[in-house]
Design a protein around this motif. Sequence first.
Motif, PDB file in Angstrom:
ATOM      1  N   PRO A 242     -42.637 -80.398   5.460  1.00 37.56           N
ATOM      2  CA  PRO A 242     -41.507 -81.285   5.712  1.00 37.56           C
ATOM      3  C   PRO A 242     -40.920 -81.799   4.393  1.00 37.56           C
ATOM      4  CG  PRO A 242     -43.580 -82.348   6.325  1.00 37.56           C
ATOM      5  CD  PRO A 242     -43.910 -80.965   5.882  1.00 37.56           C
ATOM      6  N   ALA A 243     -39.644 -82.152   4.403  1.00 40.12           N
ATOM      7  CA  ALA A 243     -38.964 -82.668   3.213  1.00 40.12           C
ATOM      8  C   ALA A 243     -39.677 -83.916   2.700  1.00 40.12           C
ATOM      9  CB  ALA A 243     -37.504 -82.994   3.538  1.00 40.12           C
ATOM     10  N   GLY A 244     -39.876 -83.988   1.388  1.00 37.36           N
ATOM     11  CA  GLY A 244     -40.516 -85.146   0.783  1.00 37.36           C
ATOM     12  C   GLY A 244     -42.031 -85.105   0.777  1.00 37.36           C
ATOM     13  N   TRP A 245     -42.606 -83.994   1.206  1.00 37.56           N
ATOM     14  CA  TRP A 245     -44.055 -83.824   1.277  1.00 37.56           C
ATOM     15  C   TRP A 245     -44.422 -82.501   0.614  1.00 37.56           C
ATOM     16  CZ3 TRP A 245     -47.204 -87.323   4.149  1.00 37.56           C
ATOM     17  CH2 TRP A 245     -46.495 -88.306   4.849  1.00 37.56           C
ATOM     18  N   LEU A 246     -45.664 -82.358   0.190  1.00 37.31           N
ATOM     19  CA  LEU A 246     -46.199 -81.092  -0.306  1.00 37.31           C
ATOM     20  C   LEU A 246     -47.520 -80.812   0.397  1.00 37.31           C
ATOM     21  CD1 LEU A 246     -45.609 -81.234  -4.177  1.00 37.31           C
ATOM     22  CD2 LEU A 246     -44.507 -79.717  -2.526  1.00 37.31           C
ATOM     23  N   PRO A 247     -47.861 -79.533   0.562  1.00 32.78           N
ATOM     24  CA  PRO A 247     -49.134 -79.223   1.206  1.00 32.78           C
ATOM     25  C   PRO A 247     -50.312 -79.621   0.321  1.00 32.78           C
ATOM     26  CG  PRO A 247     -48.086 -77.221   0.401  1.00 32.78           C
ATOM     27  CD  PRO A 247     -47.112 -78.333   0.196  1.00 32.78           C
ATOM     28  N   CYS A 248     -51.363 -80.068   0.931  1.00 30.47           N
ATOM     29  CA  CYS A 248     -52.596 -80.405   0.203  1.00 30.47           C
ATOM     30  C   CYS A 248     -53.366 -79.105   0.002  1.00 30.47           C
ATOM     31  CB  CYS A 248     -53.429 -81.419   0.994  1.00 30.47           C
ATOM     32  SG  CYS A 248     -52.673 -83.034   1.079  1.00 30.47           S
TER      33      CYS A 248
ATOM     34  N   ALA B  69     -57.900 -78.662   8.684  1.00 30.50           N
ATOM     35  CA  ALA B  69     -57.158 -79.099   9.871  1.00 30.50           C
ATOM     36  C   ALA B  69     -57.958 -78.771  11.132  1.00 30.50           C
ATOM     37  CB  ALA B  69     -55.792 -78.435   9.922  1.00 30.50           C
ATOM     38  N   PRO B  70     -57.883 -79.630  12.140  1.00 25.01           N
ATOM     39  CA  PRO B  70     -58.701 -79.442  13.343  1.00 25.01           C
ATOM     40  C   PRO B  70     -58.237 -78.334  14.284  1.00 25.01           C
ATOM     41  CG  PRO B  70     -57.356 -81.404  13.560  1.00 25.01           C
ATOM     42  CD  PRO B  70     -57.156 -80.894  12.163  1.00 25.01           C
ATOM     43  N   ALA B  71     -57.031 -77.791  14.065  1.00 26.36           N
ATOM     44  CA  ALA B  71     -56.532 -76.745  14.964  1.00 26.36           C
ATOM     45  C   ALA B  71     -55.573 -75.832  14.206  1.00 26.36           C
ATOM     46  CB  ALA B  71     -55.820 -77.367  16.162  1.00 26.36           C
ATOM     47  N   LEU B  72     -55.328 -74.666  14.769  1.00 29.05           N
ATOM     48  CA  LEU B  72     -54.362 -73.741  14.182  1.00 29.05           C
ATOM     49  C   LEU B  72     -52.978 -74.369  14.143  1.00 29.05           C
ATOM     50  CD1 LEU B  72     -55.433 -70.402  15.878  1.00 29.05           C
ATOM     51  CD2 LEU B  72     -55.828 -71.105  13.508  1.00 29.05           C
ATOM     52  N   ASN B  73     -52.178 -73.953  13.181  1.00 30.46           N
ATOM     53  CA  ASN B  73     -50.799 -74.423  13.022  1.00 30.46           C
ATOM     54  C   ASN B  73     -50.705 -75.920  12.771  1.00 30.46           C
ATOM     55  OD1 ASN B  73     -49.638 -71.843  13.271  1.00 30.46           O
ATOM     56  ND2 ASN B  73     -49.880 -71.978  15.486  1.00 30.46           N
ATOM     57  N   MET B  74     -51.757 -76.493  12.203  1.00 31.96           N
ATOM     58  CA  MET B  74     -51.735 -77.889  11.756  1.00 31.96           C
ATOM     59  C   MET B  74     -52.080 -77.850  10.270  1.00 31.96           C
ATOM     60  SD  MET B  74     -53.710 -79.910  14.801  1.00 31.96           S
ATOM     61  CE  MET B  74     -53.044 -81.510  14.458  1.00 31.96           C
ATOM     62  N   ALA B  75     -51.573 -78.824   9.522  1.00 30.06           N
ATOM     63  CA  ALA B  75     -51.859 -78.848   8.091  1.00 30.06           C
ATOM     64  C   ALA B  75     -51.751 -80.268   7.556  1.00 30.06           C
ATOM     65  CB  ALA B  75     -50.899 -77.933   7.342  1.00 30.06           C
ATOM     66  N   TYR B  76     -52.450 -80.512   6.436  1.00 30.90           N
ATOM     67  CA  TYR B  76     -52.376 -81.784   5.733  1.00 30.90           C
ATOM     68  C   TYR B  76     -51.330 -81.702   4.633  1.00 30.90           C
ATOM     69  CZ  TYR B  76     -56.655 -83.383   7.972  1.00 30.90           C
ATOM     70  OH  TYR B  76     -57.594 -83.776   8.893  1.00 30.90           O
ATOM     71  N   PHE B  77     -50.534 -82.767   4.519  1.00 35.47           N
ATOM     72  CA  PHE B  77     -49.490 -82.862   3.503  1.00 35.47           C
ATOM     73  C   PHE B  77     -49.613 -84.205   2.805  1.00 35.47           C
ATOM     74  CE2 PHE B  77     -47.998 -80.011   6.778  1.00 35.47           C
ATOM     75  CZ  PHE B  77     -47.518 -78.930   6.042  1.00 35.47           C
ATOM     76  N   ILE B  78     -49.101 -84.272   1.565  1.00 31.84           N
ATOM     77  CA  ILE B  78     -49.135 -85.512   0.788  1.00 31.84           C
ATOM     78  C   ILE B  78     -47.700 -85.945   0.507  1.00 31.84           C
ATOM     79  CG2 ILE B  78     -49.330 -84.302  -1.442  1.00 31.84           C
ATOM     80  CD1 ILE B  78     -51.281 -86.622  -2.263  1.00 31.84           C
ATOM     81  N   ALA B  79     -47.442 -87.237   0.673  1.00 24.96           N
ATOM     82  CA  ALA B  79     -46.102 -87.779   0.488  1.00 24.96           C
ATOM     83  C   ALA B  79     -45.762 -87.899  -0.996  1.00 24.96           C
ATOM     84  CB  ALA B  79     -45.985 -89.156   1.153  1.00 24.96           C
ATOM     85  N   LEU B  80     -44.589 -87.409  -1.346  1.00 20.49           N
ATOM     86  CA  LEU B  80     -44.108 -87.488  -2.730  1.00 20.49           C
ATOM     87  C   LEU B  80     -43.345 -88.770  -2.996  1.00 20.49           C
ATOM     88  CD1 LEU B  80     -42.744 -83.854  -3.076  1.00 20.49           C
ATOM     89  CD2 LEU B  80     -44.923 -84.769  -3.888  1.00 20.49           C
ATOM     90  N   TYR B  81     -42.719 -89.309  -1.990  1.00 20.76           N
ATOM     91  CA  TYR B  81     -41.835 -90.465  -2.148  1.00 20.76           C
ATOM     92  C   TYR B  81     -42.176 -91.524  -1.116  1.00 20.76           C
ATOM     93  CZ  TYR B  81     -39.428 -86.555  -4.301  1.00 20.76           C
ATOM     94  OH  TYR B  81     -39.142 -85.443  -5.045  1.00 20.76           O
ATOM     95  N   GLY B  82     -41.714 -92.713  -1.369  1.00 24.43           N
ATOM     96  CA  GLY B  82     -41.927 -93.817  -0.432  1.00 24.43           C
ATOM     97  C   GLY B  82     -42.331 -95.069  -1.183  1.00 24.43           C
TER      98      GLY B  82
END
Length: 84
Positions: free
Chosen positions: A17-23, A61-74
């Motif tokens: 998603p915009a403003g996030w990067l994958p962990c 991630a606990p299931a397929l098609n799920m992922a952790y992301f880290i917020a760049l802004y805020g």
Amino acid sequence: MMALVGQIQLFPFAFVPAGWLPCDGQLLAAEAYPALFALLGMRFGGDGVATFALPDLRGSAPALNMAYFIALYGALPKPESPAA
């Protein structure tokens, strides 16, 4: 709700998603993300001067098609004052 810089969030999709990067442990330039660098420093890798690394949570991630992301802004997280 606005994310906190450095907040790690599990999303029910695998696109970034915009403003996030994958962990995913990638190295980033400190000058490109100064607020995130100030929070993470060398905790997950990098040289601590020009580069720093994101946490690597691939495969967590606990299931397929799920992922952790880290917020760049805020908002910048602030430590809570000790109770008097």
